[in-house]
Design an enzyme around this catalytic site. Structure first.
Site, mmCIF file in Angstrom:
data_model
loop_
_atom_site.group_PDB
_atom_site.id
_atom_site.type_symbol
_atom_site.label_atom_id
_atom_site.label_comp_id
_atom_site.label_asym_id
_atom_site.label_seq_id
_atom_site.Cartn_x
_atom_site.Cartn_y
_atom_site.Cartn_z
ATOM 1 N N ASP A 120 0.823 -1.202 0.000
ATOM 2 C CA ASP A 120 0.000 0.000 0.000
ATOM 3 C C ASP A 120 0.861 1.257 0.000
ATOM 4 O O ASP A 120 1.604 1.508 0.951
ATOM 5 C CB ASP A 120 -0.917 -0.017 1.226
ATOM 6 C CG ASP A 120 -1.949 1.096 1.193
ATOM 7 O OD1 ASP A 120 -2.111 1.725 0.140
ATOM 8 O OD2 ASP A 120 -2.589 1.335 2.219
ATOM 9 N N ASP A 325 -2.560 6.326 -5.752
ATOM 10 C CA ASP A 325 -2.721 5.404 -4.625
ATOM 11 C C ASP A 325 -2.968 3.983 -5.129
ATOM 12 O O ASP A 325 -4.019 3.690 -5.703
ATOM 13 C CB ASP A 325 -3.887 5.868 -3.751
ATOM 14 C CG ASP A 325 -4.041 5.041 -2.481
ATOM 15 O OD1 ASP A 325 -3.212 4.133 -2.261
ATOM 16 O OD2 ASP A 325 -4.978 5.288 -1.720
#
Length: 516
Positions: A120, A325
Site C-alpha cells: 500500500d 494510490d
C-alpha cells in the site's frame, strides 16, 4: 482461529501457492511480483466458484464500496546501486477478493518466515501479526482443510530486537512508562473499527539482488509487532500483514534508502491480468513521463498536479491535485474535474446510456451493449500532468454484466474530498515513485519483461477492464503499446469478447482501510 469469509481465505491460499518471479539489481533495486486477489491466476489455481463473476454489478459495487472506505485514510543523492527484490522474487499479485490490493510474499527474521502482505503506497508502517491475541491464524480451503499462517514472534528470531521508547523512531512516547519500555504503536483505520496495535521491533528483511539471485541481502527493518488486529483485518483485509510504501521515514523504501541498500526510489508495475512487479531502487528510464510531487508538510503523500483533461479531443484546462494510490480500485474526482470528464464522455458515447436506480451500479455513466454486439468504441481519456507530460489512460472503462445484459461504464466515482488516481488508471504502466528526485514517473509496460517494456513508447493502450486476466504469453512483448504519432485518436475500440466483471465483486473491492 478467527472466522472470516471462505472465499477470502481461499484467495489468500492461492497467492501463497503462486510462484514468484525475478527482477533486476544496481546501487540497489529489489523487487517482487504482485497479484490481485480476484485475478484469474488466483481463481484458476484453486478453482474457486464462490467469487463474484467478473463484469457483474456485484463485482464493481464491491470495489467502489472498498474504495470509499480506504480513500478517507490519512494519506498516508546516492551512489549507483543495484535494484533488489524480495527473497522469493519480484512478482506481485492483485487479489481482488481481499480488497483489490496487491500482495507479495516477504521473508522476515532468523530463521526466515514468509508472510503474505498487502502492498500500500498510502500507508507507511509495515506490520505483521505477532504474538497476537487477536489476528487471523490461517485460511480455509475449498475441501475443508486449513492452511496455517506464519505468526511472527520476536523471541523466536535470533536477529530480532524491540524498539525502546527512547528511540527517535518512537512516536508514541507519551504512552511509555519509562524510556526503556517497549515502544507502542497503534494505527486506526476508517473501516468499522479496523486497527492494528502492538509494539515496534527491528529484524531482518531477506532480499536478493536482481542480477544475482544467490546474493543475499539482509536489511534491518523497523516494523510493527501486531498483537491485536480488529475490524476488517479479521475479515480478509491484509490478514497476514501490511507493507507500508509511503513517504514517511518508517516506511520500507525509506529504510532501504537510509541504509544505502537501494536508491531512494521504487516502482510498481500494474498488469492487465493482475500480475505485476515491485522493484526497490528502480529510478525508471530516461524516456519515461514525469511530474513533480506536491508535498504536504504533515504526512506527505504521492500527490501530483494535473493541468488538463482531454476526453475524445475535448480539452479542459483544469488545475487540480490528485494522489496516486495503489490501494484504491477506481479513480475518484471532485468537481469540476468529475463533471467535465463524465459529461464530455457522455456527449461522445455512441451506445444508449443505461438508466437504473442508485443501488444498481456505483458508476453514474454506463452504456448498454446489445446481445450480439462484438465490439464498441468509447472516447479516449488523457491527462496532462504539471510540466506538460501526457498520461494516457488505458483503462477508463469497465464492462459489467447485468441480468438485462452487458453494459460498459466510465470507471470514475465522484468524490467530495480528495482526488485519487486509482489502480484502474495505472493499469498497463510501470509507475516510478522517485523520492530522491521527488517526481512520479510512468511508462507503458506489460510487467512480464521489464527490460523490454522499458523501451515501449507511451500511448493509449488497448483498453482492458481492471482485473480482467489475459494470457501472459500473449501479453509479454505483444506490442500493444506501440507508438502513435501526434495526438491520440478521439475514440478507442473495445471487444466484448473479454471477460466481464460481476456486481457482487464491486462491493467487495471497496477500500477496506484508511488511516485517520
Amino acid at each position: 482461529m478467527s472466522e472470516f469469509s471462505c472465499y477470502s481465505c481461499v484467495l489468500l491460499l492461492v497467492v501463497l501457492g503462486l510462484s514468484a518471479g525475478s527482477c533486476c539489481y544496481g546501487f540497489g533495486t529489489f523487487g517482487f511480483d504482485i497479484n490481485h486477489r480476484y485475478s484469474d491466476p488466483v481463481k484458476d489455481f484453486l478453482t474457486v466458484d464462490e467469487l463474484p463473476a467478473k463484469g457483474s454489478p456485484e463485482y464493481y459495487s464491491a470495489m467502489v464500496h472498498r474504495d470509499k472506505i480506504i480513500k478517507g485514510r490519512r494519506l498516508a543523492t546516492a551512489n549507483e546501486q543495484t535494484p533488489v527484490t524480495f527473497l522469493d522474487g519480484n512478482e506481485t499479485y492483485r487479489l481482488n477478493g481481499l480488497g483489490f490490493l496487491y500482495y507479495a510474499n516477504v521473508s522476515v527474521g532468523s530463521p526466515a518466515l514468509s508472510f503474505l502482505v498487502a502492498l500500500d503506497t498510502g500507508s507507511d508502517l509495515f506490520w505483521l501479526p505477532c504474538d497476537c491475541s487477536s489476528c487471523v491464524q490461517g485460511l480455509g480451503t475449498p475441501d475443508g482443510q486449513t492452511i496455517d499462517f506464519n505468526i511472527y514472534s520476536p523471541n523466536a528470531s535470533s536477529t530480532s530486537s524491540k524498539v525502546p521508547c527512547s528511540s527517535d523512531m518512537c512516536d508514541q512516547q507519551r504512552r511509555c512508562s519509562s524510556s526503556q519500555s517497549n515502544c507502542p504503536y497503534q494505527i486506526l483505520y476508517l473501516s468499522n473499527g479496523t486497527s492494528s496495535t502492538g509494539v515496534l521491533v527491528e529484524d531482518v528483511l531477506h532480499l536478493t539482488t536482481n542480477e544475482d539471485k544467490t546474493k543475499a541481502v539482509e536489511a534491518k527493518i523497523l516494523f510493527g509487532c501486531g498483537q491485536v488486529q480488529t475490524g476488517s483485518f479479521l475479515n480478509g483485509a491484509a490478514p497476514n500483514g501490511l507493507f507500508g510504501l509511503g513517504m514517511d521515514n518508517i516506511s520500507v523504501p525509506s529504510t532501504l534508502a537510509n541504509e544505502n541498500i537501494t536508491s531512494n526510489s521504487f516502482s510498481m508495475c500494474f498488469g492487465h491480468d493482475g500480475i505485476g512487479r515491485i522493484t526497490f531502487g528502480d529510478r525508471g528510464s530516461s524516456d519515461q513521463g514525469e511530474t513533480p510531487f506536491n508535498l504536504r508538510k504533515s504526512h506527505p503523500t504521492y500527490n501530483v498536479s494535473i493541468t488538463q483533461i482531454n476526453v475524445g479531443g475535448n480539452a479542459g484546462d483544469l488545475d487540480f491535485s490528485a494522489i496516486f494510490d495503489s490501494g484504491t480500485s477506481f479513480t475518484y474526482l471532485n468537481d469540476p474535474a468529475y463533471t467535465f470528464i463524465s459529461e464530455s464522455f457522455n456527449n461522445m458515447a455512441i451506445e444508449k446510456r443505461h438508466t437504473s436506480d442508485s443501488s444498481d451500479l456505483p458508476f453514474d455513466y454506463c452504456y448498454e451493449l446489445s446481445a450480439n454486439q462484438t465490439d464498441f468504441k468509447y472516447p479516449v481519456v488523457n491527462l496532462t500532468m504539471k510540466g506538460g507530460a501526457p498520461f494516457f489512460v488505458g483503462d477508463p472503462i469497465v464492462v459489467v454484466s447485468l441480468k438485462s445484459g452487458d453494459v460498459y461504464c466510465l470507471g470514475i466515482v465522484k468524490s467530495d474530498d480528495v482526488n485519487i488516481i486509482g489502480q484502474n488508471f495505472m493499469t498497463g504502466y510501470r509507475i516510478v515513485f522517485d523520492r530522491e528526485k521527488m517526481v512520479l514517473g510512468w511508462k507503458a509496460s506489460n510487467c512480464y519483461d521489464i527490460e523490454a517494456s522499458n523501451t515501449l513508447p507511451v500511448r493509449p493502450p488497448t483498453a482492458v477492464p481492471p482485473a480482467v486476466a489475459v494470457n501472459p504469453e500473449a501479453t509479454a512483448g505483444n506490442g500493444n503499446t506501440s507508438h502513435i504519432s501526434g495526438a491520440s485518436p478521439p475514440m478507442a475500440s473495445q471487444s466484448t469478447k473479454m471477460k466481464t466483471l460481476s456486481y457482487a465483486l464491486i462491493v467487495a473491492l471497496i477500500p477496506f482501510f484508511a488511516l485517520i
